[in-house]
Design a protein around this motif. Sequence first.
Motif, mmCIF file in Angstrom:
data_model
loop_
_atom_site.group_PDB
_atom_site.id
_atom_site.type_symbol
_atom_site.label_atom_id
_atom_site.label_comp_id
_atom_site.label_asym_id
_atom_site.label_seq_id
_atom_site.Cartn_x
_atom_site.Cartn_y
_atom_site.Cartn_z
ATOM 1 N N ARG A 16 44.249 37.990 36.383
ATOM 2 C CA ARG A 16 45.366 38.297 37.269
ATOM 3 C C ARG A 16 44.846 38.763 38.618
ATOM 4 O O ARG A 16 43.805 39.404 38.713
ATOM 5 C CB ARG A 16 46.259 39.375 36.662
ATOM 6 C CG ARG A 16 46.983 38.890 35.427
ATOM 7 C CD ARG A 16 47.917 39.953 34.885
ATOM 8 N NE ARG A 16 48.774 39.384 33.868
ATOM 9 C CZ ARG A 16 49.979 38.885 34.092
ATOM 10 N NH1 ARG A 16 50.473 38.884 35.302
ATOM 11 N NH2 ARG A 16 50.701 38.396 33.114
ATOM 12 N N GLN A 17 45.599 38.427 39.630
ATOM 13 C CA GLN A 17 45.291 38.851 40.990
ATOM 14 C C GLN A 17 46.181 40.046 41.312
ATOM 15 O O GLN A 17 47.395 39.919 41.368
ATOM 16 C CB GLN A 17 45.559 37.695 41.963
ATOM 17 C CG GLN A 17 45.135 37.966 43.367
ATOM 18 C CD GLN A 17 43.626 37.980 43.515
ATOM 19 O OE1 GLN A 17 42.921 37.278 42.824
ATOM 20 N NE2 GLN A 17 43.146 38.843 44.386
ATOM 21 N N HIS A 18 45.572 41.209 41.540
ATOM 22 C CA HIS A 18 46.339 42.428 41.764
ATOM 23 C C HIS A 18 46.542 42.736 43.246
ATOM 24 O O HIS A 18 47.418 43.511 43.599
ATOM 25 C CB HIS A 18 45.660 43.620 41.083
ATOM 26 C CG HIS A 18 45.622 43.469 39.594
ATOM 27 N ND1 HIS A 18 46.697 43.740 38.792
ATOM 28 C CD2 HIS A 18 44.636 43.051 38.760
ATOM 29 C CE1 HIS A 18 46.391 43.513 37.535
ATOM 30 N NE2 HIS A 18 45.141 43.094 37.484
ATOM 31 N N GLU A 19 45.740 42.126 44.087
ATOM 32 C CA GLU A 19 45.846 42.401 45.515
ATOM 33 C C GLU A 19 45.552 41.113 46.275
ATOM 34 O O GLU A 19 44.637 40.376 45.936
ATOM 35 C CB GLU A 19 44.826 43.468 45.908
ATOM 36 C CG GLU A 19 44.943 43.915 47.339
ATOM 37 C CD GLU A 19 43.975 45.028 47.644
ATOM 38 O OE1 GLU A 19 43.186 44.844 48.582
ATOM 39 O OE2 GLU A 19 44.011 46.056 46.952
ATOM 40 N N ASP A 24 49.513 44.832 47.861
ATOM 41 C CA ASP A 24 49.460 45.180 46.446
ATOM 42 C C ASP A 24 50.476 44.332 45.683
ATOM 43 O O ASP A 24 51.653 44.286 46.028
ATOM 44 C CB ASP A 24 49.770 46.667 46.268
ATOM 45 C CG ASP A 24 49.637 47.107 44.824
ATOM 46 O OD1 ASP A 24 48.834 46.479 44.093
ATOM 47 O OD2 ASP A 24 50.330 48.056 44.422
ATOM 48 N N GLU A 27 51.351 44.662 38.913
ATOM 49 C CA GLU A 27 50.591 44.311 37.709
ATOM 50 C C GLU A 27 49.811 43.028 37.880
ATOM 51 O O GLU A 27 49.015 42.665 37.036
ATOM 52 C CB GLU A 27 51.543 44.185 36.518
ATOM 53 C CG GLU A 27 52.109 45.508 36.073
ATOM 54 C CD GLU A 27 52.888 45.376 34.795
ATOM 55 O OE1 GLU A 27 52.704 44.384 34.063
ATOM 56 O OE2 GLU A 27 53.683 46.285 34.520
ATOM 57 N N GLY A 28 50.061 42.311 38.937
ATOM 58 C CA GLY A 28 49.273 41.129 39.235
ATOM 59 C C GLY A 28 49.956 39.837 38.856
ATOM 60 O O GLY A 28 50.774 39.778 37.943
#
Length: 187
Positions: A16-19, A24, A27-28
């Motif tokens: 998962r990509q959170h940022e 932000d 949770e991604g």
Amino acid sequence: MRTGTTYTRHLDLETRQHELLGLDLGEGVPRKTLVLGLALFGLWVGLLLLLLGLPTAQSSALYLIPPIFTAAVGTQRSRKTDRRRNLTVWVISARYLLLGHRPVICAGRRTATRSEWIPRHARWAQRGDALRRESVRRRRAYEADTETETAAVAGPPVVLNARPRLYGPDTVYRARQRGPKNRQEAR
């Protein structure tokens, strides 16, 4: 028929990509969805810019919704084949309908001739009914007419007079003795 069970499903980890660019994402977002969405968005918007020009307030949904929907639904697991994603199933189905399927003959020892391929009208028969321009009423009337015309006429019953016979090992041995004397004659 044997069926297998996949015990390694819990090892299928989703990154998962959170940022993203300092923003932000909570949770991604799954990375497959994000990468596919960005690629589809770039291609789709580029194509529409060439064809239609810059988006207006009314056409902005046309620019945004198709790539987002395709990325969101296409990266989900398929209900038909749980090891594949929906996008993979869509691409394989489209390829089959458009190009066909080259049959494997004798475990690939011989290539199939073009006449052995499944013809296009046979591949499109199942899905082609939905794409026909005929009305539903006409199609149902056509199917009802063809069902009555193609009904097979049954002939007289076939009488079978089968009698089971049980041969013991002594009878089999005698029959074997009457056969060819060596294996070269049998071939």
